[in-house]
Design a protein around this motif. Structure first.
Motif, PDB file in Angstrom:
ATOM      1  N   TRP A   1       4.979   4.779 -19.922  1.00 57.66           N
ATOM      2  CA  TRP A   1       3.385   5.222 -18.750  1.00 57.66           C
ATOM      3  C   TRP A   1       4.141   6.349 -18.331  1.00 57.66           C
ATOM      4  O   TRP A   1       4.604   5.421 -17.222  1.00 57.66           O
ATOM      5  N   SER A   2       3.968   7.326 -17.981  1.00 59.00           N
ATOM      6  CA  SER A   2       4.325   7.910 -16.271  1.00 59.00           C
ATOM      7  C   SER A   2       3.831   7.444 -15.296  1.00 59.00           C
ATOM      8  O   SER A   2       2.359   7.070 -15.308  1.00 59.00           O
ATOM      9  N   GLU A   3       4.607   7.834 -14.137  1.00 58.74           N
ATOM     10  CA  GLU A   3       4.001   7.284 -12.605  1.00 58.74           C
ATOM     11  C   GLU A   3       2.135   7.790 -12.423  1.00 58.74           C
ATOM     12  O   GLU A   3       2.478   9.047 -13.091  1.00 58.74           O
ATOM     13  N   VAL A   4       1.448   7.425 -11.648  1.00 61.30           N
ATOM     14  CA  VAL A   4       0.757   7.879 -10.713  1.00 61.30           C
ATOM     15  C   VAL A   4       0.861   8.254  -9.723  1.00 61.30           C
ATOM     16  O   VAL A   4       1.748   7.893  -8.623  1.00 61.30           O
ATOM     17  N   THR A   5       0.384   9.694  -9.182  1.00 60.43           N
ATOM     18  CA  THR A   5       0.512   9.858  -7.559  1.00 60.43           C
ATOM     19  C   THR A   5      -0.440  10.246  -6.880  1.00 60.43           C
ATOM     20  O   THR A   5      -1.433  10.830  -7.547  1.00 60.43           O
ATOM     21  N   ILE A   6      -1.427   9.174  -5.783  1.00 60.26           N
ATOM     22  CA  ILE A   6      -2.373   9.806  -5.314  1.00 60.26           C
ATOM     23  C   ILE A   6      -1.764   9.734  -3.898  1.00 60.26           C
ATOM     24  O   ILE A   6      -0.518   9.128  -3.705  1.00 60.26           O
ATOM     25  N   GLU A   7      -2.719  11.501  -3.219  1.00 61.05           N
ATOM     26  CA  GLU A   7      -2.466  11.647  -1.946  1.00 61.05           C
ATOM     27  C   GLU A   7      -3.430  11.575  -1.057  1.00 61.05           C
ATOM     28  O   GLU A   7      -4.265  11.756  -1.967  1.00 61.05           O
ATOM     29  N   MET A   8      -3.151  10.764  -0.401  1.00 61.91           N
ATOM     30  CA  MET A   8      -4.521  10.371   0.317  1.00 61.91           C
ATOM     31  C   MET A   8      -4.533  10.174   2.141  1.00 61.91           C
ATOM     32  O   MET A   8      -3.469  10.569   2.817  1.00 61.91           O
ATOM     33  N   VAL A   9      -5.564  11.178   2.496  1.00 59.01           N
ATOM     34  CA  VAL A   9      -6.389  11.035   3.799  1.00 59.01           C
ATOM     35  C   VAL A   9      -5.624   9.783   4.894  1.00 59.01           C
ATOM     36  O   VAL A   9      -5.781   8.805   4.834  1.00 59.01           O
ATOM     37  N   ASP A  10      -5.130  10.164   5.792  1.00 62.10           N
ATOM     38  CA  ASP A  10      -4.932   8.916   6.921  1.00 62.10           C
ATOM     39  C   ASP A  10      -5.841   9.320   7.845  1.00 62.10           C
ATOM     40  O   ASP A  10      -5.718   9.637   8.647  1.00 62.10           O
ATOM     41  N   PRO A  11      -6.657   8.385   7.679  1.00 63.54           N
ATOM     42  CA  PRO A  11      -8.196   8.497   8.813  1.00 63.54           C
ATOM     43  C   PRO A  11      -8.182   7.954  10.082  1.00 63.54           C
ATOM     44  O   PRO A  11      -8.191   8.122  10.957  1.00 63.54           O
ATOM     45  N   GLY A  12      -6.750   7.230  10.169  1.00 67.75           N
ATOM     46  CA  GLY A  12      -6.539   6.644  11.597  1.00 67.75           C
ATOM     47  C   GLY A  12      -7.637   5.158  11.987  1.00 67.75           C
ATOM     48  O   GLY A  12      -6.785   4.139  12.591  1.00 67.75           O
ATOM     49  N   THR A  13      -8.402   5.081  11.456  1.00 65.29           N
ATOM     50  CA  THR A  13      -8.993   3.867  11.206  1.00 65.29           C
ATOM     51  C   THR A  13     -10.035   3.774  10.082  1.00 65.29           C
ATOM     52  O   THR A  13     -10.943   4.599   9.801  1.00 65.29           O
ATOM     53  N   PRO A  14      -9.465   2.810   8.940  1.00 63.01           N
ATOM     54  CA  PRO A  14      -7.999   1.775   9.372  1.00 63.01           C
ATOM     55  C   PRO A  14      -7.018   2.817   9.388  1.00 63.01           C
ATOM     56  O   PRO A  14      -7.606   4.048   8.568  1.00 63.01           O
ATOM     57  N   ASP A  15      -6.570   2.800   9.631  1.00 64.10           N
ATOM     58  CA  ASP A  15      -4.513   2.877   9.727  1.00 64.10           C
ATOM     59  C   ASP A  15      -3.753   3.074   8.317  1.00 64.10           C
ATOM     60  O   ASP A  15      -3.728   1.984   7.788  1.00 64.10           O
ATOM     61  N   MET A  16      -3.950   4.397   7.564  1.00 62.44           N
ATOM     62  CA  MET A  16      -3.450   4.341   5.882  1.00 62.44           C
ATOM     63  C   MET A  16      -1.647   3.597   6.013  1.00 62.44           C
ATOM     64  O   MET A  16      -1.611   3.382   5.695  1.00 62.44           O
ATOM     65  N   ALA A  17      -0.879   4.257   7.241  1.00 63.31           N
ATOM     66  CA  ALA A  17       0.416   4.274   7.465  1.00 63.31           C
ATOM     67  C   ALA A  17       0.236   2.728   7.689  1.00 63.31           C
ATOM     68  O   ALA A  17       1.398   2.117   7.806  1.00 63.31           O
TER      69      ALA A  17
END
Length: 194
Positions: A70-86
């Motif tokens: 099975w190949s990797e899955v890549t998900i691009e997420m927006v960093d909303p700041g609250t909650p802080d995704m980083a």
């Protein structure tokens, strides 16, 4: 007229094909009610590759199916700041068992069990125009293999994004029967729909 706009009886779902922008991503490890549904900007669906073994006989070549990867899955997420995704990604790394070498007495390391449990169940769901699930992928034993915090640029006013790459053992696909949704009816092979 396109084939999907043809009237096939009273089932209105046949008139609209699956659309790329109708999807949601859920991570179970971030706590109840905080599954980060809308922060996903893009996601690759699971894919697999079947290895083959070659057998030669005289001037003929025969191929036999081998292992499935099975190949990797890549998900691009927006960093909303609250909650802080980083901060959430950093906490995910620590929850998976990684500790910086600042404490010489801490010799613990990451394990698959801690990496999988810190992320929780991962599902990618493709929906119809009303939000009903049409196709749902569940990644089994998924864990984060790469996080890219993106870049910064003075001349760019786009939203900050974080790219997350996931490895997993296998994926289960559940699809809706004609006129239904994943929650009420399923179709597919027994492997993909146990």
């Amino acid at each position: 007229m396109a084939f999907w706009s043809t009237n096939f009886g009273e089932d209105a779902t046949l008139k609209d094909p699956k659309r790329q922008f109708r999807f949601k991503v859920e991570f179970g490890g971030f706590g109840a009610g905080n599954s980060y549904l809308w922060w996903a900007k893009s996601a690759t669906k699971p894919s697999f590759e079947i290895a083959s073994a070659e057998h030669k006989y005289l001037n003929h070549t025969f191929y036999y199916p081998g292992t499935v990867t099975w190949s990797e899955v890549t998900i691009e997420m927006v960093d909303p700041g609250t909650p802080d995704m980083a901060a959430s990604m950093a906490a995910l790394l620590e929850g998976g068992g990684y500790h910086p070498p600042s404490d010489a007495n801490d010799v613990s390391t990451m394990t698959k069990a801690t990496a999988v449990s810190s992320l929780g169940a991962v599902t990618v769901t493709q929906t119809d125009a009303n939000g009903a699930p049409l196709e749902q992928w569940t990644l089994w034993n998924a864990f984060v293999s790469k996080v890219d915090y993106g870049s910064l640029e003075y001349g760019n006013d786009e939203l900050t994004t974080i790219s997350i790459t996931l490895k997993y053992d296998w994926a289960r696909l559940e699809t809706a029967n004609t006129g239904g949704s994943v929650a009420t009816s399923k179709q597919g092979t027994s492997f993909f729909n146990p």
